[in-house]
Design a protein around this motif. Structure first.
Motif, PDB file in Angstrom:
ATOM      1  N   VAL A   1       0.840  -1.195   0.000  1.00 56.95           N
ATOM      2  CA  VAL A   1       0.000   0.000   0.000  1.00 56.95           C
ATOM      3  C   VAL A   1       0.877   1.248   0.000  1.00 56.95           C
ATOM      4  O   VAL A   1       1.805   1.361   0.802  1.00 56.95           O
ATOM      5  CB  VAL A   1      -0.913   0.022   1.245  1.00 56.95           C
ATOM      6  CG1 VAL A   1      -1.914   1.170   1.142  1.00 56.95           C
ATOM      7  CG2 VAL A   1      -1.644  -1.308   1.405  1.00 56.95           C
TER       8      VAL A   1
ATOM      9  N   VAL B   1     -10.036  -5.000  -0.751  1.00 58.57           N
ATOM     10  CA  VAL B   1      -9.134  -4.047  -1.397  1.00 58.57           C
ATOM     11  C   VAL B   1      -9.917  -2.946  -2.097  1.00 58.57           C
ATOM     12  O   VAL B   1      -9.632  -1.759  -1.933  1.00 58.57           O
ATOM     13  CB  VAL B   1      -8.194  -4.770  -2.391  1.00 58.57           C
ATOM     14  CG1 VAL B   1      -7.324  -3.762  -3.137  1.00 58.57           C
ATOM     15  CG2 VAL B   1      -7.312  -5.770  -1.656  1.00 58.57           C
TER      16      VAL B   1
ATOM     17  N   SER C   1      -8.841   0.775  -0.878  1.00 63.92           N
ATOM     18  CA  SER C   1      -8.599   1.763  -1.928  1.00 63.92           C
ATOM     19  C   SER C   1      -9.414   3.035  -1.741  1.00 63.92           C
ATOM     20  O   SER C   1      -9.036   4.102  -2.212  1.00 63.92           O
ATOM     21  CB  SER C   1      -8.930   1.176  -3.300  1.00 63.92           C
ATOM     22  OG  SER C   1      -8.171   0.032  -3.509  1.00 63.92           O
TER      23      SER C   1
ATOM     24  N   THR D   1      -2.509   0.468  -4.482  1.00 65.25           N
ATOM     25  CA  THR D   1      -2.305  -0.834  -3.845  1.00 65.25           C
ATOM     26  C   THR D   1      -1.843  -1.839  -4.902  1.00 65.25           C
ATOM     27  O   THR D   1      -2.123  -1.660  -6.090  1.00 65.25           O
ATOM     28  CB  THR D   1      -3.602  -1.393  -3.218  1.00 65.25           C
ATOM     29  OG1 THR D   1      -4.542  -1.635  -4.267  1.00 65.25           O
ATOM     30  CG2 THR D   1      -4.193  -0.465  -2.181  1.00 65.25           C
TER      31      THR D   1
END
Lengths: 388, 162
Positions: free
Chosen positions: B69, B120, B125, B133
């Motif tokens: 990340v 994610v 995100s 990411t």
């Protein structure tokens, strides 16, 4: 056909260990506490160095004495561990295991009729090698009440005008006994007085416990010039299969040993020598890790023996304990044989390491704690049966 | 090695060794071992006693993902606050601040690809500070916490040697 054999070798009995090995081979469910080698794999960085040397094509003979780099590292090691100074080019020889060093030392020094003092119980090869070199072996029986250490009195009892060499097998296989500074000082006096040469087998020198660091007899005043130190990589670095050892000693003796080595062996395995350089340079942490693990197992076994009523002096070296089985009124050989038949557990009878090993068995702790626990249960069952 | 550190390395490998056995292995009194353990727990040196499980050998297979990340650090808080927002999600098993090409390494355990993907895209995100990411799925775990998962130890030695 005429008798093709040498009387000398025919008259030497085979190693007492062999017999047990043959029995165990036929018992697939047997577990063993009978090995004399580490259970650890050679540290990966050491193996990697061996592999790398092969990739690089370093597959030729080295000089007879061994790689300069390795001999230099051995000198550094002797300096930092024992504060002993050896010259890499005249006082160090790389051998095929410590075993070759023992053989060479005898052959380089013995004249017919010379006597060699061999303390027992001890490793199986001193006596046969001394005989093969033409010497008369004289056995010193170490005693449990001395914790199997060698005393000056014991040497004096056996020394004669013909005595030339004293073998000093400490830290000891099979007893785990060590010689500390004051023990060595006491025997050094007699050694000097009787003008003896010492063959000091220090193959287990890195494996001592509870802060009792190994002391080489060569570091005692006046002894370096009359001592052949035998060392190796098998036990400390778990490198038994690499077959690599070394000797450090006085120039005139090492020169003659090198001559025999040159004609009989040529040189120690090249791959092993490159790996050993890495072991000496970067292996201290591996040794410390293995030493700590052995020490825990040693404590575990001693505690377990105490619990089951098996008496055993506290050994501080190698990876063996040598409990006493005299009390049960059977011989070591019977104890080991019945233990194997009844409980499927293999140990080595003390008599494999000399007659005076009678009444004892050798148990190796070169096994994981997990395995030791299983084995100890079996031993306990057996001992409990005998105690009834 | 100090006894305390030796104790830690022992229970790091096997947290089920009891106090009696530890005292034998380390050559310490039982009470001393018990006291040392309590002190280490109180000081937060010992953070838990976990079990290493190879879930791939069960029917309840888990999917592990490592997510790199990149984030924008915040004035006054650096990375700590954004890290906290991420690691508070229960599906995050580990989170580390990393030097190099990205900032935070998030290790995630999910039941399925969909679940991890959902985390994610929906959660990670969408955080304002998250710049990008990159998700890596673990295919085979060979070795975890110093333990080789696939192979059993096999004694290759002869049974009796001098």
């Amino acid at each position: 056909m005429r008798n093709p054999l040498s009387d000398t070798i025919v008259n030497i009995p085979p190693s007492g260990i062999r017999k047990f090995f043959d029995i165990v081979q036929d018992m697939p469910d047997a577990i063993s506490l009978g090995v004399g080698e580490p259970d650890f794999d050679t540290p990966w960085h050491v193996r990697d160095e061996g592999i790398y040397s092969l990739e690089k094509g370093r597959t030729f003979y080295t000089s007879n004495s061994g790689l300069k780099e390795l001999r230099t590292e051995i000198c550094n090691y002797m300096k930092r561990s024992q504060n002993l100074v050896y010259s890499w080019d005249t006082q160090v020889l790389i051998t095929v295991g410590g075993s070759e060093g023992i053989d060479l030392a005898f052959r380089a020094m013995i004249n017919p009729g010379d006597e060699v003092l061999i303390p027992q119980p001890s490793y199986v090869s001193y006596e046969p090698c001394a005989i093969l070199a033409g010497a008369t072996p004289v056995i010193i029986e170490l005693k449990e009440e001395n914790r199997f250490r060698l005393t000056a009195e014991e040497i004096l009892e056996k020394v004669t005008d013909k005595t030339k060499i004293l073998v000093l097998p400490f830290p000891n296989n099979p007893t785990g006994s060590i010689m500390e500074q004051e023990d060595l000082e006491a025997i050094a006096k007699v050694i000097l007085e009787k003008d003896l040469i010492v063959v000091s087998d220090e193959i287990y020198g890195e494996l001592t416990y509870n802060g009792k660091r190994h002391v080489s007899i060569a570091s005692i005043a006046g002894m370096q010039e009359r001592t052949i130190v035998i060392g190796g990589f098998s036990k400390a670095y778990a490198m038994t299969g690499w077959r690599l050892g070394y000797v450090c000693g006085p120039q005139e003796i090492v020169r003659q040993m090198t001559k025999i080595h040159q004609f009989a062996i040529m040189c120690a395995p090249t791959t092993s020598q490159y790996a050993a350089v890495e072991a000496l340079k970067n292996g201290d942490e591996d040794v410390a890790m293995m030493r700590a693990e052995y020490n825990r197992r040693r404590r575990f076994l001693l505690e377990a023996f105490a619990e089951m009523g098996l008496s055993c002096f506290e050994p501080f070296g190698a990876f063996y304990v040598f409990p006493r089985v005299k009390e049960f009124g059977i011989s070591s050989d019977e104890f080991a044989t019945w233990l194997l038949k009844d409980e499927r557990l293999a140990v080595v009878p003390g008599t494999a390491f000399g007659k005076c090993g009678e009444g004892f068995i050798r148990i190796s702790y070169a096994y994981s704690l997990e395995n030791l626990k299983v084995a100890i249960e079996r031993l306990k069952n057996f001992v409990t049966k005998l105690q009834r | 090695m100090e006894k305390r550190d030796e104790l830690l390395t022992l229970i790091e490998k096997n947290s089920r060794i009891d106090v009696h056995e530890l005292s034998v292995l380390l050559g310490m009194e039982e009470a001393e071992v018990a006291n040392t353990l309590s002190a280490l727990e109180a000081d937060g040196v010992i953070c838990g006693y976990h079990t290493l499980i190879d879930w791939s050998k069960t029917s309840n297979e888990k999917l592990t993902a490592m997510i790199e990340v990149r984030v924008t650090p915040q004035r006054g808080h650096g990375f700590d606050q954004i890290a906290e927002r991420i690691y508070k999600y229960p599906e995050v098993t580990s989170a580390y601040l990393i030097s190099g090409g990205f900032d935070i390494m998030v290790i995630l355990e999910g039941r399925s690809l969909k679940e991890v993907a959902g985390f994610v895209t929906d959660k990670l995100s969408t955080l304002e500070e998250v710049i990008s990411t990159a998700t890596h799925f673990i295919l085979v775990k060979y070795k975890d916490h110093g333990t080789i998962l696939s192979k059993k130890y096999e004694d290759k030695r002869e049974l009796i040697t001098p």
